[in-house]
Design an enzyme around this catalytic site. Structure first.
Site, short mmCIF file in Angstrom:
data_model
loop_
_atom_site.label_atom_id
_atom_site.label_comp_id
_atom_site.label_asym_id
_atom_site.label_seq_id
_atom_site.Cartn_x
_atom_site.Cartn_y
_atom_site.Cartn_z
CB CYS A 120 -1.00 0.04 1.13
SG CYS A 120 -1.11 -1.41 2.17
NE ARG A 169 2.45 -8.77 5.45
CZ ARG A 169 1.16 -8.77 5.17
NH1 ARG A 169 0.34 -9.55 5.86
NH2 ARG A 169 0.68 -7.99 4.22
CD GLN A 226 -0.67 -9.28 0.13
OE1 GLN A 226 -0.46 -8.08 -0.04
NE2 GLN A 226 -1.43 -9.74 1.10
CG ASP A 244 -1.58 -5.66 -2.14
OD1 ASP A 244 -2.79 -5.51 -1.88
OD2 ASP A 244 -0.66 -5.18 -1.45
CG HIS A 268 -3.57 -0.43 -2.61
ND1 HIS A 268 -2.46 -1.23 -2.76
CD2 HIS A 268 -4.03 -0.63 -1.35
CE1 HIS A 268 -2.25 -1.88 -1.63
NE2 HIS A 268 -3.17 -1.55 -0.76
CE LYS A 277 -12.34 -7.12 7.85
NZ LYS A 277 -11.14 -7.84 8.21
CG HIS A 334 -6.46 -1.48 1.37
ND1 HIS A 334 -5.12 -1.41 1.63
CD2 HIS A 334 -7.01 -0.38 1.90
CE1 HIS A 334 -4.86 -0.29 2.31
NE2 HIS A 334 -6.00 0.36 2.49
#
Length: 660
Positions: free
Chosen positions: A343, A372, A390, A392, A394, A473, A519
RNA sequence: GCUGACGUAGCUCAAUUGGCAGAGCACCUGAUUUGUAAUCAGGCGGUUACCGGUUCGAUUCCGGUCGUCAGCUCCA
């Protein structure tokens, strides 16, 4: 409750058939059930008043809908298991009188009980407890409910510090405190319970593990015993059998036997993907890329960042523990970090340019590797790793675009799961206690999300207060082929990030406006998603995903050239085909192909070579081979790969039969 | 990170009270040329995860390190 009952000392119970019973306040549930029928009483486990399950010894205080719960009712199983927990504690206390008792609830698949003991339990202890439980069961101790004052409860549990701590929570409340006794054992407990310990017939103690008191890492570690129980013997056996079956399709086991990935001690929490595994990984990633080509913009961003970015995003304060910090040799400080999420990089990039309201929504997607620093004890196969990627995304958009965008993203996500035959269920999570942003903002955000959700017509579960601190969400849970649920995708509205990163777009009025961020993740992480797919398909992937799609097996040397030519033709068409012309028997090679879960094996002998056909063996269908023209097979194959058809149907892999 | 269990050949597993570490598969070499789930024979392969201790002697007992696994409030 309704004030009308207060005038009378009678309550009115409405039975499912519409009849009513009027009984004095305080009548025991069992007496009401008994008045309906003696046989019903013997079969009953508990009762429900307006949906609240209470046991037969509970004095009834309110009027309401009265339903007798027998073992046919799914709610009855939780009652049985909760009683199982007490029976376990009864047995443990007999053999280990020093054990202090913690909590012992029923859970989805069974129950557990936590104990504080000097010496942790061993597997031998477990066997002894199980044997002792059988004695407690034989003794048929009734579960006796009593309601006591706080003072009385403190006296009863004077020797149990954990219970005393729990009792402190009742200070100043008017909650009813109840205790249950079965034979020698007394527990602070809300109930409900089965009538006596003899009701527990089919159970098994499973594992023992440490568990922090009240889940708090700062508190002492208790010893937890996990167990399960069922009403019927065959249900217990089926459950235990399913556990065994699940082990066989464990992605760690299949990943090793199918040669997809490996882990090495030198890189805990990171996977080495083998050539085959890499093929699988890339196939899935290409699929995602292809789907995202139209409406998304893929960007690549750095892996390593100065801490200033994390300070701005808020990660440095809240997430530092989970980040891998890197020493900057110039400053001598650990003020660089590998990115744990995409992000902030996306925000930085969005913020670097002027954006017109006309170009929104803008969707950035990144497949970069993330790191992580998960606790060492939390690592598990591919489902919990330290390095992963991911899909991922945005989305930066105007507030008035939320409903349309959410609908778009939902269709995108659900279509993805459909391709794999994964059933998705939706959860809508609303504002949590701890949150940022005005109530008005939350009203708008939740309203927009909910409207988008409902426009799809799909059912969803409402999870009040379960949203992210920055926005509501929608979570996507998928159920795999053996009924296990996995949380995968998510759509999260975020009003916080645009503030922190001072993001803007130029509106129709030529003034700057704040965009909203969404997200979006679909696969979660590729690593975990692949683990789920391995288990979902039990390693028997549909042909478009299979690392080896066709294996061609010539019967004898004479047909090798012919087989090789066919392999070459398939390869030329982009099919992952191999030749197995080894000096082994046909049986041997077929067996190996089956165990490696190759979707199609083409056997080529004299007939096939002469007639330009293949003897096609479809994975999992045994000897039912089919002779068809090479052209026909190729055409069908290309079609199935192109459409990503779920063929051949995954056959539940029975354990490989023992040597004949 | 914490609690417990575990770590023996590439894989799956054996090894009686501490006494020279073994099998099947895989791999290699031969023979065999095979019609749908294991052809036969021979061979290679281990510093028993790593480090230290006890012992005449350690895969076995003890301590440490690393890794793997099961878990770590589905509200008494």
């Amino acid at each position: 409750m309704s004030g009308s009952a207060a005038a009378s000392d009678q309550i009115v119970l409405t039975l499912p058939d519409g009849n009513t019973r009027e009984v004095p306040v305080g009548t025991l549930a069992r007496d009401v059930v008994g008045s309906i029928g003696e046989r019903l009483l013997r079969a009953s486990v508990a009762v429900a008043i307006d949906g609240e399950v209470v046991d037969l010894m509970t004095p009834l205080r309110h009027s309401g809908a009265f339903v007798v719960i027998t073992d046919k009712d799914p709610r009855a199983l939780a009652v049985l298991r909760h009683s199982g927990a007490h029976i376990l504690a009864t047995a443990v206390r007999r053999l280990r009188p020093d054990a202090h008792i913690g909590f012992g609830p029923a859970i989805d698949d069974g129950f557990y009980y936590d104990f504080e003991v000097e010496r942790p339990f061993t597997p031998e202890d477990l066997a002894a407890f199980e044997a002792e439980m059988k004695k407690v069961i034989q003794e048929k101790y009734p579960f006796v409910r009593e309601e006591v004052s706080l003072e009385e409860a403190r006296v009863r549990f004077a020797g149990d510090p954990l219970k005393l701590e729990r009792l402190a929570d009742f200070e100043g409340t008017d909650e009813v405190i109840s205790v249950y006794t079965d034979g020698p054992f007394v527990d602070l407990c809300r109930g409900p319970h089965v009538p006596d310990t003899g009701w527990l017939k089919h159970f098994k103690l499973l594992t023992t593990a440490g568990a922090y008191w009240r889940g708090d890492v700062k508190r002492q570690m208790l010893q937890r015993i996990y167990a399960t129980a069922f009403w019927k013997k065959d249900e217990l056996e089926t459950h235990l059998h399913n556990l065994e079956e699940a082990k066989k399709r464990d992605h760690r086991v299949l990943g090793k036997s199918l040669g997809l990935f490996q882990m090495f001690p030198v890189a805990p929490g990171g996977a080495f993907w083998t050539p085959k595994g890499t093929t699988l990984y890339n196939t899935i990633e290409s699929f995602v890329r292809e789907r995202q080509q139209e409406a998304f913009q893929e960007i690549k961003t750095p892996l390593l960042y100065n801490k200033k970015l994390w300070e701005q995003s808020g990660h440095w304060g809240k997430y530092k523990e989970n980040m891998f910090l890197v020493l900057d040799s110039e400053t001598g400080e650990h003020d660089m970090s590998l990115k744990p999420m995409n992000c902030p990089s996306h925000h930085v990039y969005y913020g670097s340019q002027k954006h017109s309201y006309r170009e929104l929504p803008v969707r950035y997607v990144t497949f970069d590797v993330l790191h992580r620093n998960e606790l060492s004890g939390a690592l598990s196969g591919l489902t919990r790793v330290r390095q992963f990627a991911q899909d991922d995304c945005h989305v930066y958009l105007r507030e008035d675009q939320i409903a349309t965008e959410v609908k778009f993203l939902m269709d995108f996500i659900l279509g993805y799961y459909d391709t794999f035959g994964l059933q998705a269920t939706l959860k809508f999570a609303t504002r949590p206690e701890q949150r940022i942003g005005s109530d008005e903002l939350w009203d708008r955000a939740e309203g927009a999300l909910r409207a988008a959700l409902e426009s799809t017509g799909r059912p969803y579960e409402l999870k009040e207060g379960d949203g992210a601190f920055y926005g509501p969400k929608i979570d996507f849970d998928v159920t795999d082929s053996i009924g296990r649920a996995w949380q995968l995708g998510t759509i999260q509205l975020d009003y916080n990030a645009p503030e922190r990163f001072d993001l803007s777009y130029t509106g129709e009025d030529n003034a700057p406006h704040r965009p909203v961020v969404i997200h979006r993740a679909v696969s979660g992480s590729f690593e975990r998603f692949i683990a789920i797919l391995i288990e979902h398909f039990a390693g028997a992937f549909p042909v478009w995903l299979a690392t080896e799609q066709v294996r061609v097996i010539p019967i004898a040397i004479d047909y090798n050239d012919h087989a090789q030519a066919f392999v070459d033709r398939l390869k030329g068409l982009g099919i992952r085909a191999t030749l197995d012309a080894r000096n082994e028997t046909l049986n041997y090679r077929v067996r190996e192909g089956e165990m490696e879960k190759v979707p199609y094996m083409c056997v080529i002998g004299r007939r096939e070579a002469e007639e330009h056909t293949v003897a096609l063996r479809v994975r999992g269908t045994g000897k039912k081979q089919e002779i068809l023209a090479q052209d026909a097979f190729v055409e069908q194959l290309l079609h199935d790969v192109k459409t990503r058809a779920l063929v051949p149907m995954p056959v539940v892999a029975e354990s490989t039969e023992e040597g004949a």
